[in-house]
Design an enzyme around this catalytic site. Sequence first.
Site, PDB file in Angstrom:
ATOM      1  N   GLU A 143      63.616  80.013  35.703  1.00 26.39           N
ATOM      2  CA  GLU A 143      65.002  80.432  35.463  1.00 26.39           C
ATOM      3  C   GLU A 143      64.988  81.939  35.242  1.00 26.39           C
ATOM      4  OE1 GLU A 143      66.990  78.575  32.075  1.00 26.39           O
ATOM      5  OE2 GLU A 143      68.268  80.331  31.817  1.00 26.39           O
ATOM      6  N   GLU A 148      73.318  87.740  30.288  1.00 24.43           N
ATOM      7  CA  GLU A 148      73.706  86.616  29.423  1.00 24.43           C
ATOM      8  C   GLU A 148      73.958  87.155  28.027  1.00 24.43           C
ATOM      9  OE1 GLU A 148      70.785  83.455  28.903  1.00 24.43           O
ATOM     10  OE2 GLU A 148      72.414  82.061  28.504  1.00 24.43           O
TER      11      GLU A 148
END
Length: 401
Positions: A143, A148
């Site tokens: 990932e 974020e």
Amino acid sequence: MLSTLSLAGVALGVANLLPFAAAQDPTYSMVFNHQGANFFNNWNFYDGWDVNNTGTVEFQTQDASQQLGLISLNSAGNTIIKVDNTTSGVGNASFLRPSVKILTDYTLSSGNLLLFDAVHMPFGCSVWPAFWSQGPAWPDDGEIDIMEGVNLQVKNDISLHTLDGCKHPDAGVQAFETGNLVSTDCFNQTDFNQGCIVEVATAGYGADFASAGGGVYAMLWNDTGLTFWFFQRGSIPADLPTTNPNPAGWGNPTAYYPQSSCDFNTFFKPQTFIIDITLCGNFAGQPNVFSQTCSGTCLDLVPIPTNFDDAYFEISYMRVFQQTNGSAPSTTPAGTALPTGGSGGVGTVTVTAASSGANGESTTTAKTGAALPSMSFSALTLGACLLLEIVAVGFVQGFRL
Ligand SMILES: *[C@@H]1O[C@H](CO)[C@@H](O)[C@H](O)[C@H]1NC(C)=O
Ligand SMILES: *[C@@H]1O[C@H](CO)[C@@H](O)[C@H](O)[C@H]1NC(C)=O
Ligand SMILES: *[C@@H]1O[C@H](CO)[C@@H](O)[C@H](O)[C@H]1NC(C)=O
Ligand SMILES: *[C@@H]1O[C@H](CO)[C@@H](O)[C@H](O)[C@H]1NC(C)=O
Ligand SMILES: *[C@@H]1O[C@H](CO)[C@@H](O)[C@H](O)[C@H]1NC(C)=O
Ligand SMILES: *[C@@H]1O[C@H](CO)[C@@H](O)[C@H](O)[C@H]1NC(C)=O
């Protein structure tokens, strides 16, 4: 007939005489330009609950997102992707706020360069947006989190999440990185799946990002590893927004994950990129995380629509390039007609069937138009580029003799 070796020697000699770009820098061809009316081409809208993040949202189909005003094009030609901020859920115990989660219908891997230019990213208490990617299985296939953040945080965390054995080098080893190293172990079972994090020091997220006019995140994946840059609005390299970006000239990276401390062939499979905004859930809503920048209880905020006026992306473009080859000319010698792009090369953009999203989610198809960008894109292969170059070399030799 020329051998490969002597041909390379001839090409090198000519490169010194003709106005070719620096022969040693790889060149890149644009393969997807998500921008303006074409932004949503080659994305799938994930429709349903935020099962694994347990966010208090219900992701919408493309049609519903349009009807609810969650996706639109603004007067500046930028794409808006937002959480619903008109519906009240007060008094409704099962309320899930409408939101958006989109996944590319292609994957990126080594050889690809990704650019993401935004002027605003979602923020606010309970808000958890991300621009990220994952392989078919999690965490086995890796990932990548490019952007974020949660709640009223103002710093962005770039991070990787993997099986055991992939790391960012220890503190001090890569002093050239401009970001702040937060954690080195990418293993999902270390520190509750914190990931190996490099924090963008200035205006990378939230209110600070928006008030600085946003900026560009760039990610280059090549045989040396994964390199990330964040450029604030006023500091974007001149070549970056062109059809010939040259990362070799962009200076020190914000974050760098070298192949030597993470074998990308082992820990990463081709990545599906995702843009989503969720609320609360098992990151933004964790009481100890929530209380760092917000007060009260996360779930109490969800029913009240005015809490989400800043919960939107405003994106100028997202572009995907693939590396062609270091010897491909990016400047056309006068009088010859070399193509401006190519579909061959060492990069691999895999256009997959538009039916399965990451995490095995069922997705609905978002294809609304042509698969390729509106900018000129030549279907000629790299071989054809090189062939034209050889013709040019022959011409120059003839001229010189
Ligand atoms: C309560 O919220 C759920 C999920 O958002 C929705 O489907 C339902 O219609 C809402 N009920 C009422 C009475 O508004
Ligand atoms: C890490 O991944 C494993 C599967 O490989 C999973 O069982 C575990 O729950 C994950 N741990 C965390 C903290 O996400
Ligand atoms: C990968 O990209 C980085 C950053 O531009 C560069 O320094 C490195 O030489 C590249 N590696 C290869 C194999 O092209
Ligand atoms: C919702 O948010 C947008 C900005 O994303 C704002 O322009 C609008 O005034 C907000 N409120 C309503 C009721 O739409
Ligand atoms: C160009 O392609 C050749 C043949 O595939 C390869 O050996 C070489 O490393 C490539 N150069 C760059 C800079 O990618
Ligand atoms: C949730 O995670 C599990 C384990 O990684 C995965 O099998 C499943 O498909 C995921 N579901 C959704 C809807 O994302």
